[in-house]
Design an enzyme around this catalytic site. Structure first.
Site, short mmCIF file in Angstrom:
data_model
loop_
_atom_site.label_atom_id
_atom_site.label_comp_id
_atom_site.label_asym_id
_atom_site.label_seq_id
_atom_site.Cartn_x
_atom_site.Cartn_y
_atom_site.Cartn_z
N LYS A 20 38.55 31.28 45.49
CA LYS A 20 38.83 32.27 44.44
C LYS A 20 40.34 32.34 44.18
CE LYS A 20 36.95 35.07 47.27
NZ LYS A 20 36.40 36.19 48.05
N THR B 275 41.76 46.56 42.78
CA THR B 275 40.95 45.35 43.04
C THR B 275 40.33 45.39 44.44
OG1 THR B 275 42.98 44.25 43.77
CG2 THR B 275 42.26 43.83 41.49
N GLY C 18 37.69 45.31 47.06
CA GLY C 18 36.29 44.90 47.13
C GLY C 18 35.87 43.87 46.10
N THR C 19 36.85 43.25 45.43
CA THR C 19 36.48 42.24 44.42
C THR C 19 35.70 41.08 45.05
OG1 THR C 19 38.69 41.32 44.70
CG2 THR C 19 38.33 42.65 42.73
N GLY C 20 36.15 40.66 46.23
CA GLY C 20 35.50 39.51 46.88
C GLY C 20 34.08 39.85 47.32
N CYS C 21 33.89 41.07 47.85
CA CYS C 21 32.55 41.51 48.28
C CYS C 21 31.62 41.55 47.08
CB CYS C 21 32.61 42.91 48.90
SG CYS C 21 33.77 43.05 50.27
N1 LIG Z 1 43.41 40.60 38.62
C1 LIG Z 1 42.27 39.94 38.41
N2 LIG Z 1 41.83 39.69 37.17
C2 LIG Z 1 40.68 39.03 36.95
N3 LIG Z 1 39.88 38.57 37.93
C3 LIG Z 1 40.27 38.79 39.20
C4 LIG Z 1 41.46 39.48 39.52
N4 LIG Z 1 41.58 39.56 40.88
C5 LIG Z 1 40.50 38.96 41.37
N5 LIG Z 1 39.70 38.47 40.39
C6 LIG Z 1 38.42 37.78 40.55
O1 LIG Z 1 37.69 38.52 41.53
C7 LIG Z 1 36.98 37.63 42.39
C8 LIG Z 1 37.44 37.87 43.83
O2 LIG Z 1 38.68 37.23 44.02
P1 LIG Z 1 39.76 37.59 45.11
O3 LIG Z 1 40.62 36.39 45.28
O4 LIG Z 1 40.43 38.87 44.71
O5 LIG Z 1 38.86 37.87 46.38
P2 LIG Z 1 39.20 38.59 47.74
O6 LIG Z 1 40.64 38.50 48.05
O7 LIG Z 1 38.26 38.04 48.73
O8 LIG Z 1 38.82 40.11 47.43
P3 LIG Z 1 38.83 41.40 48.44
O9 LIG Z 1 39.39 40.97 49.75
O10 LIG Z 1 39.64 42.45 47.72
O11 LIG Z 1 37.41 41.82 48.53
C9 LIG Z 1 37.25 36.22 41.88
O12 LIG Z 1 36.22 35.82 41.01
C10 LIG Z 1 38.58 36.38 41.13
O13 LIG Z 1 38.72 35.42 40.13
C1 LIG Z 2 33.89 46.65 55.25
C2 LIG Z 2 34.79 45.78 54.46
N1 LIG Z 2 34.40 44.53 54.15
C3 LIG Z 2 35.20 43.73 53.42
C4 LIG Z 2 36.43 44.17 52.98
C5 LIG Z 2 37.34 43.24 52.18
O1 LIG Z 2 37.51 43.69 50.91
C6 LIG Z 2 36.81 45.49 53.30
N2 LIG Z 2 38.00 46.00 52.91
N3 LIG Z 2 35.98 46.26 54.05
#
Ligand SMILES: Nc1ncnc2c1ncn2[C@@H]1O[C@H](COP(=O)(O)OP(=O)(O)OP(=O)(O)O)[C@@H](O)[C@H]1O
Ligand SMILES: Cc1ncc(CO)c(N)n1
Length: 269
Positions: A175, A207, A209-212
């Site tokens: 990502k 942002t 929880g975007t990854g979750c």
């Molecule tokens: N500022 C942004 N604008 C548009 N899309 C975004 C943005 N930030 C993240 N994304 C999208 O959100 C999704 C998660 O990406 P990200 O790299 O933020 O994951 P992450 O770091 O594992 O998230 P987290 O740890 O906050 O749960 C991807 O599809 C990414 O393209």
């Molecule tokens: C419980 C939990 N899982 C995943 C993440 C990563 O976003 C978080 N902050 N907390």
């Protein structure tokens, strides 16, 4: 026809924006019946993680076994697994049920810097979980840890995706949220072909929880019978809408808006 069923194996976020809470909201919005196996409880809000209480490893295995043997699982995702013992229990259950629609979100560090995976558990993740993954969704720092490659360019990212796929994950999505630039690019590698999925980068601090949410949306798509590519495409549209229609909650990194994607679709219809 029965409703598609998805399971999240992850940590609880008391703030409601990440972890189990984000996953279940996402499943619900995407018309999938959601179930959970909680691995750890975090004391957390938009400002950060104050405490982590891991559950005994057998608690994860027992929850998975309870829902798997009764309700059934069409797809699952893993999130925060915290230690090697939990990873081994979770991987053992996934293997013994023979589940194939497995999305691994290799959660390592929360936004404020708290570790959600012990360093000594990384090897267990590579060894036990990656071979079971249909899709793995690392962010850039996680991809660096799993591949041993420092990622600066898109070429580095391609090399990292190849290295991660050598551990057995069938599809790798690195990502681009942690990258810079006007466009956010998620790189998909299916063991053969690279596909760049690009969207507008939204300027926001909300942002959490975007990854979750992204990995839960992929699991929901797989539960509904979408292909890997279709599920990833829909998950991107879901997270884009969820970040765009911000809720402005909390004093730190606020959660995304899990209603946004489906509300927009209803308005279009
Ligand atoms: N500022 C942004 N604008 C548009 N899309 C975004 C943005 N930030 C993240 N994304 C999208 O959100 C999704 C998660 O990406 P990200 O790299 O933020 O994951 P992450 O770091 O594992 O998230 P987290 O740890 O906050 O749960 C991807 O599809 C990414 O393209
Ligand atoms: C419980 C939990 N899982 C995943 C993440 C990563 O976003 C978080 N902050 N907390």
């Amino acid at each position: 026809m029965s409703i598609p069923r998805a399971l999240t194996i992850a940590g609880s976020d008391s703030g409601g924006g990440a972890g189990i809470q984000a996953d279940l909201k996402t499943f619900q919005e995407l018309d999938v019946f959601g179930m959970s196996a909680i691995t750890a409880i975090t004391v957390q809000n938009t400002i950060g993680v104050e405490k982590v209480y891991p559950l005994p490893p057998e608690a994860s295995a027992e929850q998975i076994s309870a829902v798997g043997s009764d309700i059934g699982v069409d797809a699952l995702k893993t999130g925060m697994l915290f230690n090697a013992e939990i990873i081994e229990q979770v991987a053992g259950q996934i293997a013994s049920f023979g589940w194939r629609n497995v999305v691994v979100d290799p959660v390592m560090i929360a936004k404020g810097g708290t570790s959600l995976l012990l360093t000594e558990a990384i090897q267990a993740m590579k060894e036990h979980l990656l071979p079971l993954a249909l899709i793995i969704t690392p962010n850039i720092p996680e991809a660096e840890v799993l591949s041993g490659i420092q990622i600066r360019t898109m070429e580095d990212r391609r090399e990292a995706a190849k290295r991660i796929s050598e551990h057995g994950a069938r599809t790798v999505v690195i990502k681009g949220g942690h990258d810079q630039g006007e466009r956010v690019i998620d790189l998909l590698y299916d063991g053969c072909v690279f596909t760049e999925l690009a969207g507008r980068r939204i300027e926001t601090k909300h942002t959490h929880g975007t990854g979750c949410t992204f990995s839960a949306a992929i699991a929901a798509g797989l539960a509904k019978g979408l292909t890997v590519e279709q599920a990833v495409e829909e998950a991107r549209a879901f997270i884009q809408a969820a970040i765009e229609d911000t809720l402005e909650l909390g004093q730190g990194h606020g959660p995304t808006n899990h209603w946004a994607y489906c509300r927009r679709r209803v308005q279009v219809w």
